[in-house]
Motif scaffolding. Structure first.
Motif, short mmCIF file in Angstrom:
data_model
loop_
_atom_site.label_atom_id
_atom_site.label_comp_id
_atom_site.label_asym_id
_atom_site.label_seq_id
_atom_site.Cartn_x
_atom_site.Cartn_y
_atom_site.Cartn_z
N ASN A 16 0.85 -1.19 0.00
CA ASN A 16 0.00 0.00 0.00
C ASN A 16 0.89 1.24 0.00
O ASN A 16 1.25 1.77 1.05
N VAL A 17 1.26 1.70 -1.18
CA VAL A 17 2.15 2.86 -1.33
C VAL A 17 1.32 4.13 -1.37
O VAL A 17 0.42 4.28 -2.19
N ALA A 18 1.64 5.06 -0.47
CA ALA A 18 0.94 6.34 -0.42
C ALA A 18 1.81 7.50 -0.86
O ALA A 18 1.31 8.53 -1.31
N VAL A 19 3.15 7.35 -0.72
CA VAL A 19 4.08 8.44 -1.01
C VAL A 19 5.25 7.89 -1.82
O VAL A 19 5.75 6.79 -1.55
N LEU A 20 5.70 8.66 -2.80
CA LEU A 20 6.92 8.38 -3.54
C LEU A 20 7.97 9.40 -3.13
O LEU A 20 7.65 10.58 -2.91
N ALA A 21 9.23 8.99 -3.06
CA ALA A 21 10.31 9.90 -2.73
C ALA A 21 11.54 9.53 -3.53
O ALA A 21 11.99 8.38 -3.48
N GLY A 22 12.08 10.48 -4.30
CA GLY A 22 13.28 10.19 -5.09
C GLY A 22 13.45 11.13 -6.25
O GLY A 22 12.76 12.15 -6.37
N VAL A 23 14.36 10.77 -7.13
CA VAL A 23 14.67 11.54 -8.33
C VAL A 23 13.68 11.17 -9.44
O VAL A 23 13.44 9.97 -9.67
N PRO A 24 13.07 12.14 -10.11
CA PRO A 24 12.08 11.81 -11.15
C PRO A 24 12.57 10.84 -12.19
O PRO A 24 11.82 9.97 -12.65
N THR A 25 13.83 10.95 -12.60
CA THR A 25 14.36 10.11 -13.67
C THR A 25 14.17 8.63 -13.39
O THR A 25 13.60 7.89 -14.19
N TRP A 26 14.63 8.18 -12.22
CA TRP A 26 14.54 6.76 -11.89
C TRP A 26 13.13 6.37 -11.47
O TRP A 26 12.71 5.22 -11.69
N MET A 27 12.39 7.29 -10.87
CA MET A 27 11.04 6.97 -10.44
C MET A 27 10.16 6.64 -11.64
O MET A 27 9.31 5.74 -11.58
N ILE A 28 10.35 7.33 -12.73
CA ILE A 28 9.57 7.04 -13.94
C ILE A 28 9.84 5.62 -14.42
O ILE A 28 8.92 4.87 -14.77
N VAL A 29 11.12 5.24 -14.43
CA VAL A 29 11.48 3.88 -14.86
C VAL A 29 10.79 2.84 -13.97
O VAL A 29 10.24 1.85 -14.44
N LEU A 30 10.80 3.08 -12.66
CA LEU A 30 10.18 2.13 -11.73
C LEU A 30 8.66 2.07 -11.92
O LEU A 30 8.08 0.99 -11.97
N LEU A 31 8.02 3.23 -12.02
CA LEU A 31 6.56 3.25 -12.17
C LEU A 31 6.12 2.51 -13.44
O LEU A 31 5.11 1.81 -13.44
N ARG A 32 6.87 2.68 -14.49
CA ARG A 32 6.52 1.98 -15.73
C ARG A 32 6.65 0.46 -15.56
O ARG A 32 5.84 -0.30 -16.07
N ARG A 33 7.69 0.05 -14.84
CA ARG A 33 7.88 -1.38 -14.65
C ARG A 33 6.77 -1.95 -13.77
O ARG A 33 6.25 -3.05 -14.04
N VAL A 34 6.38 -1.23 -12.72
CA VAL A 34 5.29 -1.69 -11.86
C VAL A 34 4.00 -1.80 -12.66
O VAL A 34 3.26 -2.80 -12.56
N THR A 35 3.72 -0.80 -13.46
CA THR A 35 2.49 -0.80 -14.27
C THR A 35 2.49 -1.97 -15.25
O THR A 35 1.48 -2.65 -15.44
N GLU A 36 3.66 -2.21 -15.86
CA GLU A 36 3.79 -3.32 -16.81
C GLU A 36 3.56 -4.66 -16.12
O GLU A 36 2.82 -5.52 -16.63
N LEU A 37 4.18 -4.87 -14.97
CA LEU A 37 4.04 -6.13 -14.26
C LEU A 37 2.60 -6.37 -13.80
O LEU A 37 2.11 -7.50 -13.78
N ALA A 38 1.92 -5.26 -13.42
CA ALA A 38 0.55 -5.38 -12.93
C ALA A 38 -0.47 -5.50 -14.06
O ALA A 38 -1.64 -5.80 -13.81
N GLY A 39 -0.03 -5.25 -15.29
CA GLY A 39 -0.96 -5.25 -16.41
C GLY A 39 -1.97 -4.13 -16.29
O GLY A 39 -3.12 -4.25 -16.74
N ALA A 40 -1.55 -3.00 -15.70
CA ALA A 40 -2.45 -1.87 -15.46
C ALA A 40 -2.22 -0.79 -16.52
O ALA A 40 -1.19 -0.74 -17.18
N SER A 41 -3.19 0.08 -16.66
CA SER A 41 -3.06 1.18 -17.61
C SER A 41 -2.37 2.38 -16.98
O SER A 41 -1.79 3.22 -17.68
N ASN A 42 -2.42 2.49 -15.65
CA ASN A 42 -1.70 3.55 -14.94
C ASN A 42 -1.45 3.09 -13.51
O ASN A 42 -2.00 2.09 -13.05
N ILE A 43 -0.62 3.83 -12.80
CA ILE A 43 -0.17 3.38 -11.49
C ILE A 43 -1.25 3.47 -10.42
O ILE A 43 -1.18 2.76 -9.40
N THR A 44 -2.26 4.29 -10.61
CA THR A 44 -3.31 4.39 -9.59
C THR A 44 -4.14 3.12 -9.51
O THR A 44 -4.80 2.86 -8.51
#
Length: 505
Positions: free
Chosen positions: A211-239
């Motif tokens: 249950n992630v409520a907050v992100l903290a970090g550099v935008p560059t790497w956070m984008i890479v991570l969010l895309r990978r999470v979305t891909e693994l979940a088969g979701a259209s967006n991270i929400t």
């Protein structure tokens, strides 16, 4: 019980922020005296008479303003384990960052005091402010996903397992108290991995069910991570994966180019964004107002501030101003004295004040030309050395050049690189070879650039554009800056200069 403790902590930190905001000069005077008192028995304390409790004016007269290169001989002794040089006792942790002229990386001491009284205190302040600004989001009800770097042995003491160096984010995470570790994800064994491709994938798989409520970090790497999470979940967006996600605490690079991309990745009106100014040298400022680029200067976190007007920066003895003396709208080079043992240290950043009550700033750039659109922190010394190496390898010479970020997809600010616009005396017979050597040399010289270039995850290979003869001269002439001391800015986080010179081709 946890909610009660967190509520008490939030209220306490808000009261502290209110206090230093209303009493800035008194608070800063006390910070200086506390620093001098604690360091009075160190080598620097004895040399400059800290035991005399000098006033701010006397302190400025006694202690020289220092760049990293000027302070490095003392820092190297600390790195080698010598105690009581700049700060009492030995120092075991060091934050590593790029941007120095005499080595691949800078090593900034991180003392227990700087962790507890600066970084962690400021982290609590950011949490308190975010909770007060957005109470409906209940950001403390979920985990904070923090994405940082790694740490390793101290190269000056490789056999001493107790002394470590690494990204400041890794140093902070490794030393977090247990209660703070309970509030964050992923676990340290994943957060501190040094192989970024493996790290992103393993973290993404771990946090799918968190249950992630907050992100903290550099935008560059956070984008890479969010895309990978979305891909693994088969979701259209991270929400769809984290419905309670509502806040991103970001820093290190300008957020403007990434805003639209994050809106696409995290749609919905509940998402908020707050900027932090957390450097290897200390946690300096944070955004305390929604929808504002202004950052509240943190005044009771073990940092004493001085400010050098940019027009005096190159003077033999630059006149540094105290907080009481600064003016709105003027650009200043930031000078810090800290509870990590940095004394009148030029951090390399420039700021201007947007408010004097309370003191709020905006980061305006660096005292040196630099490229940092993706967290790579390429400085002019890196660029000049890489250009020279490429010239030697291809048997050519460069007449002029400038470089800027390039985004390969206008809707995707995370996929980009650097465009180098270069005017040669004679173009190289093998431009690809020139570009390859340029890239390889930058990776050797700059650890941050090298990390971003790893397997093209965050930064693609440089793009070379060869300028026609006289293009830079025509641009300078059009600007009315031909001759004298006028030069083409070598590096910029904006494409404005590069695009203007392209019009002269």
């Amino acid at each position: 019980m946890i909610d009660s403790i967190l509520t008490w902590t939030v209220q306490r930190r808000l009261a502290s922020i209110e206090h230093f905001s209303q009493n800035p000069h008194e608070v800063q005077a006390q910070v200086l005296q506390d620093l001098l008192l604690k360091a009075r028995t160190t080598e620097w304390g004895k040399r400059y008479g800290f035991a005399d409790a000098p006033t701010a004016r006397e302190f400025a007269q006694r202690v020289p303003v220092s760049s990293y290169e000027e302070l490095y001989p003392a820092i190297e002794r600390v790195l080698r384990g010598e105690p009581d040089v700049l700060w009492p006792g030995p120092v075991q942790w060091f934050a590593k960052s790029s941007g120095t002229t005499n080595a691949r990386s800078k090593y900034i001491p991180v003392t227990r005091e700087s962790l507890q009284e600066c970084h962690y205190r400021a982290g609590r302040d950011m949490t308190a402010l975010a909770t007060a600004l957005y109470p409906e989001n209940r950001i403390l009800a979920g985990k904070t996903l923090s994405l940082g770097g790694t740490h390793g042995p101290n190269p000056f003491r490789p056999d001493d397992e107790s002394s470590r160096v690494g990204d400041v984010s890794a140093v902070i995470m490794q030393n977090l108290p247990a209660w703070a570790e309970f509030l964050r994800t992923p676990p340290l064994e994943l957060a501190l991995l040094d192989e970024w491709e493996e790290k992103i994938d393993r973290i993404a798989r771990h946090v799918l069910g968190v249950n992630v409520a907050v992100l903290a970090g550099v935008p560059t790497w956070m984008i890479v991570l969010l895309r990978r999470v979305t891909e693994l979940a088969g979701a259209s967006n991270i929400t769809e994966v984290w419905p309670n996600l509502s806040l991103f605490l970001h820093g290190a690079v300008a957020f403007g180019p990434y805003q639209e991309l994050f809106r696409q990745l995290i749609p919905g009106p509940q998402m908020r964004y707050l900027e932090i100014y957390n450097a290897s040298e200390g946690y300096i400022a944070l955004q305390d107002q929604p929808n504002s680029e202004d950052l509240l200067l943190l005044l009771n976190h073990g940092i004493y501030y001085e400010f050098i007007p940019l027009e005096e920066l190159e003077a033999e003895h630059p006149q540094a101003l105290t907080l009481e003396q600064v003016e709105l709208g003027k650009a200043y080079a930031l000078v810090l004295s800290t509870n990590a043992g940095l004394w009148r240290y030029k951090i390399g950043d420039t700021v201007r004040f947007t408010s004097l009550a309370p003191y709020r700033i905006r980061i305006t750039g660096r005292t040196k030309h630099f490229l940092n659109a993706f967290g790579e922190e390429v400085v002019i010394e890196n660029a000049d050395a890489a250009i020279a190496a490429a010239c030697r390898a291809t048997g050519t010479t460069v007449r002029d050049y400038t470089a800027a970020p390039i985004y390969f997809d206008a809707s995707d600010a995370s996929r980009g690189g650097h465009q180098w616009l270069i005017e040669f005396s004679q173009p190289p017979q093998d431009p690809a070879r020139f570009t390859a050597v340029l890239d390889h040399t930058l990776r050797e010289l700059n650890s941050d650039y090298d990390a971003k270039r790893h397997r093209d995850l965050a930064l693609s290979p440089p793009v070379l554009t060869i300028a026609t003869a006289g293009a830079f001269t025509r641009w300078l002439a059009r600007k009315g800056k031909l001759g004298g001391q006028h030069k083409v800015p070598r590096l910029s986080n904006s494409r404005e200069i590069l695009e203007a010179v392209l019009l002269e081709l």
